[in-house]
Write a protein that holds these residues in place. Structure first.
Motif, mmCIF file in Angstrom:
data_model
loop_
_atom_site.group_PDB
_atom_site.id
_atom_site.type_symbol
_atom_site.label_atom_id
_atom_site.label_comp_id
_atom_site.label_asym_id
_atom_site.label_seq_id
_atom_site.Cartn_x
_atom_site.Cartn_y
_atom_site.Cartn_z
ATOM 1 N N LEU A 118 7.838 -6.294 -14.196
ATOM 2 C CA LEU A 118 7.972 -5.585 -12.921
ATOM 3 C C LEU A 118 9.455 -5.360 -12.626
ATOM 4 N N LEU A 119 9.751 -4.271 -11.937
ATOM 5 C CA LEU A 119 11.141 -3.894 -11.689
ATOM 6 C C LEU A 119 11.874 -4.908 -10.814
ATOM 7 N N HIS A 123 9.502 -6.954 -6.744
ATOM 8 C CA HIS A 123 8.370 -7.845 -6.975
ATOM 9 C C HIS A 123 8.654 -9.201 -6.328
ATOM 10 N N ASN A 124 7.638 -10.028 -6.307
ATOM 11 C CA ASN A 124 7.715 -11.402 -5.816
ATOM 12 C C ASN A 124 7.987 -11.494 -4.310
ATOM 13 N N THR A 125 9.177 -11.143 -3.864
ATOM 14 C CA THR A 125 9.448 -11.178 -2.422
ATOM 15 C C THR A 125 9.598 -9.768 -1.848
ATOM 16 N N SER A 200 2.472 -5.625 3.084
ATOM 17 C CA SER A 200 2.956 -6.678 2.188
ATOM 18 C C SER A 200 1.871 -7.113 1.200
ATOM 19 N N GLY A 201 0.636 -6.691 1.439
ATOM 20 C CA GLY A 201 -0.424 -6.918 0.450
ATOM 21 C C GLY A 201 -0.103 -6.256 -0.878
ATOM 22 N N ALA A 204 1.024 -8.507 -3.543
ATOM 23 C CA ALA A 204 -0.041 -9.199 -4.284
ATOM 24 C C ALA A 204 -0.687 -8.266 -5.308
ATOM 25 N N THR A 205 -0.981 -7.034 -4.903
ATOM 26 C CA THR A 205 -1.727 -6.169 -5.832
ATOM 27 C C THR A 205 -0.841 -5.661 -6.969
ATOM 28 N N SER A 207 1.383 -7.409 -8.260
ATOM 29 C CA SER A 207 1.502 -8.594 -9.123
ATOM 30 C C SER A 207 0.299 -8.782 -10.033
ATOM 31 N N VAL A 208 -0.724 -7.970 -9.839
ATOM 32 C CA VAL A 208 -1.879 -8.026 -10.740
ATOM 33 C C VAL A 208 -1.492 -7.448 -12.112
#
Lengths: 230, 230
Positions: A118-119, A123-125, A200-201, A204-205, A207-208
């Motif tokens: 992920l870029l 991502h993450n935060t 902010s969901g 999570a998505t 991150s799938v």
């Protein structure tokens, strides 16, 4: 209703064809219309040039990012995640203002080899969905469909009788309700669309992707998805 | 067979109880044995002190990290991800050498509020599982179970007749085969344990945390999981 799609790749084409089938007016937005129509080169994934797809999808209009965003009543971002913010800036903040902006992209980073990661910074935060919402605060960004292969986006019953999961996230409940109607027309059952709350969901998505890509490497098809067991 | 568990929290306790039930010899490793046994304080999650659990699980031995790692034929890391590398260093590289080291932890970062994110440097292009393997190159690290709530780890049939997904990743095929046998004893059906290949699969399974945590916030229970539809 007029829906414009920013991005002319396989994902944009797949969504466009389905929307036309459903009776919508559709315009695809691209950086350079003449270049897009005249190019005979395959895309980066080995797919046929846009002009070929366009021949059998002649009802789909083609315009610049800006023309498409200005024309559409709903705008859908189907660009490569790395280019999404830049493409949407070309589309123009004023053309997105007050509109539902459906974001189905993923911030994939191909610079570290395959499978992509992920870029950085997205991502993450943080997430691409959130970054788009921050960059275009007057758009109603709704993140959805980014956890499935484009074939399944518009034909979920291709596997498991359509019983697998899709997520929806966004700050505007009314916009999410509108997008859910569209998802239902794509074939998604209401009970399979899980509302993760605000934008902010997207964190999570998006991150799938890492597990989706790794599983794809094992099952060797994009025609799979996950479902919730409880 | 003697299995030692590094970490005495709820996850370690849950695995320990199950292993005892299955007839294994079990030692839990902790930083300070006397402190652990005498403490009457609840843990950070509001669970009863270890001493209470220990009363009804008297067959479980308790030792230092080092004693446990030295004693066990298989070692299982059930520490908080932020402390895993430090705890395993205290356990001692020589005590892990040549042994299967089952890693079920997640690199959760609680410093940015809830839900937790993933620890800097241990996600996206790295993972805790990989970092453990790099730090202890002579251990046979097998990553598994970290995508499910601890209650399901040892009782998958609590939901969906046990038909939901668990992953396994690791560089040593023999070690993975051994761990699969253990998972089968926990109740995991073979067809639900997806082999993701080498330990870099941990990068994918640890990345399940963001969506897992977000979904948990919606369904309000840890007793859920995903399954593959294709």
């Amino acid at each position: 209703m007029k829906i414009s799609i920013i991005g002319t790749g396989t994902v944009g084409q797949t969504i466009a064809s389905k929307l036309i089938e459903l009776g919508y007016d559709v315009m695809l937005g691209t950086r350079n219309v003449q270049e897009k129509l005249s190019s005979t080169a395959k895309d980066g994934y080995g797919n046929p040039p846009f002009s070929e797809w366009n021949k059998s999808n002649a009802r789909v209009k083609l315009g610049t990012f800006e023309e498409a965003a200005s024309w559409g009543e709903i705008v859908l971002n189907a660009t490569n995640g790395a280019n999404s913010i830049a493409a949407l800036k070309l589309a123009g903040a004023k053309n997105l203002s007050g509109k539902i902006l459906i974001d189905i992209s993923n911030p994939l980073d191909f610079s570290n080899g395959m499978p992509p990661s992920l870029l950085p910074g997205l991502h993450n935060t943080n997430s691409l969905g959130e970054e788009i919402q921050k960059t275009f605060p007057e758009a109603k960004v709704v993140k959805t469909l980014n956890t499935v292969w484009c074939g399944l986006m518009v034909k979920p019953d291709m596997i498991g009788k359509g019983d697998h999961i899709n997520y929806i996230s966004g700050n505007d409940p009314g916009a999410k309700a509108e997008v859910k109607k569209l998802l239902t027309q794509f074939g998604w059952k209401d009970e399979n669309i899980l509302d993760l709350g605000d934008i902010s969901g997207a964190r999570a998505t998006e991150s799938v992707m890492p597990i989706w890509l790794r599983v794809m490497g094992v099952v060797r098809t994009g025609a799979f998805n996950f479902t919730l067991v409880r």
